[in-house]
Scaffold this motif. Structure first.
Motif, PDB file in Angstrom:
ATOM      1  N   HIS A 156       0.866  -1.172   0.000  1.00 11.80           N
ATOM      2  CA  HIS A 156       0.000   0.000   0.000  1.00 11.80           C
ATOM      3  C   HIS A 156       0.906   1.225   0.000  1.00 11.80           C
ATOM      4  O   HIS A 156       1.619   1.486   0.982  1.00 11.80           O
ATOM      5  CB  HIS A 156      -0.907   0.020   1.238  1.00 11.80           C
TER       6      HIS A 156
ATOM      7  N   ASP B  40     -10.960  -3.378  -5.289  1.00 14.01           N
ATOM      8  CA  ASP B  40     -11.387  -3.126  -3.901  1.00 14.01           C
ATOM      9  C   ASP B  40     -12.274  -1.872  -3.946  1.00 14.01           C
ATOM     10  O   ASP B  40     -12.455  -1.274  -4.999  1.00 14.01           O
ATOM     11  CB  ASP B  40     -10.126  -2.906  -3.051  1.00 14.01           C
TER      12      ASP B  40
ATOM     13  N   GLU C  34      -3.838   4.466   5.376  1.00 14.41           N
ATOM     14  CA  GLU C  34      -4.174   4.809   3.980  1.00 14.41           C
ATOM     15  C   GLU C  34      -5.536   5.482   3.886  1.00 14.41           C
ATOM     16  O   GLU C  34      -5.906   6.025   2.851  1.00 14.41           O
ATOM     17  CB  GLU C  34      -4.097   3.565   3.075  1.00 14.41           C
ATOM     18  N   TRP C  35      -6.274   5.472   4.995  1.00 13.17           N
ATOM     19  CA  TRP C  35      -7.589   6.114   5.061  1.00 13.17           C
ATOM     20  C   TRP C  35      -7.505   7.541   5.602  1.00 13.17           C
ATOM     21  O   TRP C  35      -8.506   8.118   6.003  1.00 13.17           O
ATOM     22  CB  TRP C  35      -8.508   5.276   5.956  1.00 13.17           C
TER      23      TRP C  35
ATOM     24  N   HIS D 112      -5.423   3.905  -4.772  1.00  8.59           N
ATOM     25  CA  HIS D 112      -6.239   3.618  -3.581  1.00  8.59           C
ATOM     26  C   HIS D 112      -7.442   4.553  -3.570  1.00  8.59           C
ATOM     27  O   HIS D 112      -7.717   5.234  -4.565  1.00  8.59           O
ATOM     28  CB  HIS D 112      -5.378   3.713  -2.298  1.00  8.59           C
ATOM     29  N   HIS D 113      -8.170   4.579  -2.448  1.00  5.58           N
ATOM     30  CA  HIS D 113      -9.434   5.350  -2.439  1.00  5.58           C
ATOM     31  C   HIS D 113      -9.208   6.858  -2.625  1.00  5.58           C
ATOM     32  O   HIS D 113     -10.151   7.582  -2.901  1.00  5.58           O
ATOM     33  CB  HIS D 113     -10.197   5.142  -1.132  1.00  5.58           C
TER      34      HIS D 113
ATOM     35  N   GLU E 217      -9.856 -10.358   5.331  1.00  8.59           N
ATOM     36  CA  GLU E 217      -8.975  -9.248   5.718  1.00  8.59           C
ATOM     37  C   GLU E 217      -8.871  -9.215   7.235  1.00  8.59           C
ATOM     38  O   GLU E 217      -9.881  -9.009   7.910  1.00  8.59           O
ATOM     39  CB  GLU E 217      -9.607  -7.968   5.168  1.00  8.59           C
TER      40      GLU E 217
HETATM   41  O1  FHN Z   1     -10.499   0.217   2.619  1.00  4.24           O
HETATM   42  C1  FHN Z   1      -9.554  -0.690   2.147  1.00  4.24           C
HETATM   43  C2  FHN Z   1      -8.309  -0.720   2.993  1.00  4.24           C
HETATM   44  O2  FHN Z   1      -7.739   0.535   3.049  1.00  4.24           O
HETATM   45  C3  FHN Z   1      -7.315  -1.705   2.398  1.00  4.24           C
HETATM   46  O3  FHN Z   1      -6.912  -1.313   1.124  1.00  4.24           O
HETATM   47  C4  FHN Z   1      -7.950  -3.070   2.342  1.00  4.24           C
HETATM   48  C5  FHN Z   1      -7.095  -4.156   1.741  1.00  4.24           C
HETATM   49  O4  FHN Z   1      -7.848  -5.294   1.564  1.00  4.24           O
HETATM   50  N1  FHN Z   1      -9.206  -3.040   1.573  1.00  4.24           N
HETATM   51  C6  FHN Z   1     -10.186  -2.043   1.971  1.00  4.24           C
HETATM   52  C7  FHN Z   1     -11.085  -2.548   3.021  1.00  4.24           C
HETATM   53  O5  FHN Z   1     -11.591  -3.801   2.693  1.00  4.24           O
END
Ligand code: FHN
Length: 463
Positions: free
Chosen positions: A47, A230, A72-73, A133-134, A280
């Motif tokens: 990540h 994801d 990462e959030w 990522h998000h 997870e």
């Molecule tokens: O929100 C994401 C989280 O930051 C991370 O990337 C994980 C990895 O499986 N996936 C999400 C939550 O399921």
């Protein structure tokens, strides 16, 4: 002429045979998960993005996993009004826009070949990098994200490209995590903890204009071995156009025969559709998820409590070397893979504590890999032996013990030929069989005799 017509007909027939998958789950779900992935067992998750600049995550009080520890959030938790994140941001960054971190994401010490060397030494067989990522920042110069990517802003480098090249050269399978949602993109249709954006597209438009082209770029430009979506939970897979994408991926893409995908294709999909299933942080606390799963599955988690680098974590937040290996063994003994995450620093280094854990796994696998790679779970394994796990390969069984002491263990094992210690063939193991029940005493090793730092493996050869 007749010959030509026959040849043409054959080509048309062959092409129609190859277009094997229809854009329907019913058809897509029939594709087997490629064997290379099932045999691999151990992958590295990475990540990495602008969130590595603040590298701030909540620290759990008891060192135990909690979702709000995910560094990462950072932007997402601020949007959600989470106090520790808001306070930190105000105090240290004076509420500057999150996007400013992208310019600071310089990756000046990033050397993908160095990363590959480490992952090889760790014994990993595949590596999955967050392409986006998000927060929406892309690690490649994607035309759908022209100003918010690693070439346009920050390092000036095609990180995904450098990553793929180095992993390929090192003989590692590689692929990409990809977030379908972007929490701050005004075009994203989802209501991100506030008012809907006046520019929001419909989910179908969003997917056609952003997600699908980007997912195709990852498969075609970088020839990804793995596509790991994801952030799928806002919409049903039909609105994500996931079946269309997968039919294209399996029938037409450059990687159609070998690519591996997960099950995160829409809110209706986890544990139901796509490729391998995902969990997870579920093995945390002894959760039995995955037990007996007939479908290939993969647990992902960090070595600590976050995926993105969380620089205020201390050793108590990290799994010990032994626990890292136990987590891998636990997954494999239940028929799963482990995708263990590292969060590099913004300048591109993998923190020393994470390197230490990966190298420890690698040392253990050097001796005991035979019990892990290409193994399967032993369906008749005895239950309730704390700290003891079993795997199976061919007619051989492997008993992997994290339990202390040398108490004899008895269980039905069939026709046993020999019991030896992996990596220490000269060590004598006390064992006997009566009516198909094996009683084996884990050896008490003399000084320097144990072939690995912990969890020696007994190989039970059967007729
Ligand atoms: O929100 C994401 C989280 O930051 C991370 O990337 C994980 C990895 O499986 N996936 C999400 C939550 O399921």
């Amino acid at each position: 002429m007749k010959k030509l017509m026959t040849a043409l007909a054959l080509v048309v027939f062959a092409t129609s045979l190859r277009a094997a998958y229809e854009a329907k789950w019913e058809s897509i779900d029939k594709r087997p998960v490629p064997q290379w992935w099932k045999d691999a067992k151990f992958g590295i998750f990475i990540h990495w993005g602008p969130y590595a600049v603040p590298a701030f995550g909540n620290i759990s009080k008891d060192g135990k996993f909690a979702w709000d520890c995910y560094a990462e959030w950072y932007q997402g938790f601020m949007l959600k009004g989470k106090k520790p994140y808001l306070d930190h941001h105000e105090k240290f960054y004076h509420n500057a826009p999150y996007g400013n971190f992208a310019a600071e994401f310089k990756a000046e010490h990033f050397d993908a070949a160095d990363w590959a060397k480490l992952f090889k030494k760790a014994g990993a067989k595949y590596v999955v990098l967050t392409s986006k990522h998000h927060d929406g920042y892309a690690l490649w110069p994607s035309p759908e994200s022209p100003y918010y990517n690693s070439v346009a802003m920050g390092s000036g480098r095609d990180i995904a490209g450098e990553f793929c090249k180095a992993m390929r050269e090192a003989g590692l399978k590689r692929g990409f995590y990809y977030s379908m949602l972007e929490y701050a993109n005004p075009l994203y249709p989802g209501i991100r903890d506030g008012n809907p954006s006046p520019f929001a597209l419909t989910p179908e438009e969003w997917n056609k204009r952003v997600n699908l082209p980007q997912l195709k770029e990852l498969a075609e430009i970088y020839e990804a071995d793995i596509i790991w979506p994801d952030g799928e939970w806002d919409y049903h897979s039909s609105r994500h156009c996931s079946e269309e994408y997968l039919a294209w991926l399996y029938n037409e893409s450059k990687v159609k025969d070998t690519v591996v995908v997960n099950d995160r294709w829409g809110k209706d999909c986890r544990g139901r559709h796509g490729g391998h299933y995902t969990t997870e942080y579920v093995l945390e606390g002894g959760d039995k998820s995955g037990d007996g799963a007939e479908h290939p599955w993969e647990e992902c988690r960090g070595i600590g409590n976050s995926f993105g680098y969380s620089r205020f974590e201390t050793p108590k937040d990290y799994m010990s070397r032994e626990r890292c290996v136990e987590t891998l063994v636990n997954c494999v003994s239940r028929g799963g893979n482990l995708l263990l995450n590292v969060g590099p620093t913004a300048d591109g280094r993998i923190p020393a504590i994470m390197q230490d854990r990966l190298l420890a796994i690698g040392r253990w696998l050097d001796v005991n890999g035979e019990a892990i790679y290409a193994s399967s779970s032993w369906k008749k394994a005895p239950k309730g032996l704390a700290g003891i796990y079993f795997t199976q390969k061919g007619s051989n069984l492997y008993l992997i013990s994290f339990a202390a002491g040398s108490k004899p263990i008895s269980f039905a094992a069939g026709d046993v030929k020999a019991v030896t210690v992996l990596g220490a063939p000269s060590v004598n193991v006390k064992w006997s069989v009566k009516d198909g029940v094996l009683t084996v005493t884990p050896p008490a090793f003399a000084n320097g005799e144990m072939p690995c730092e912990f969890a020696p493996v007994l190989k039970i050869s059967r007729k």
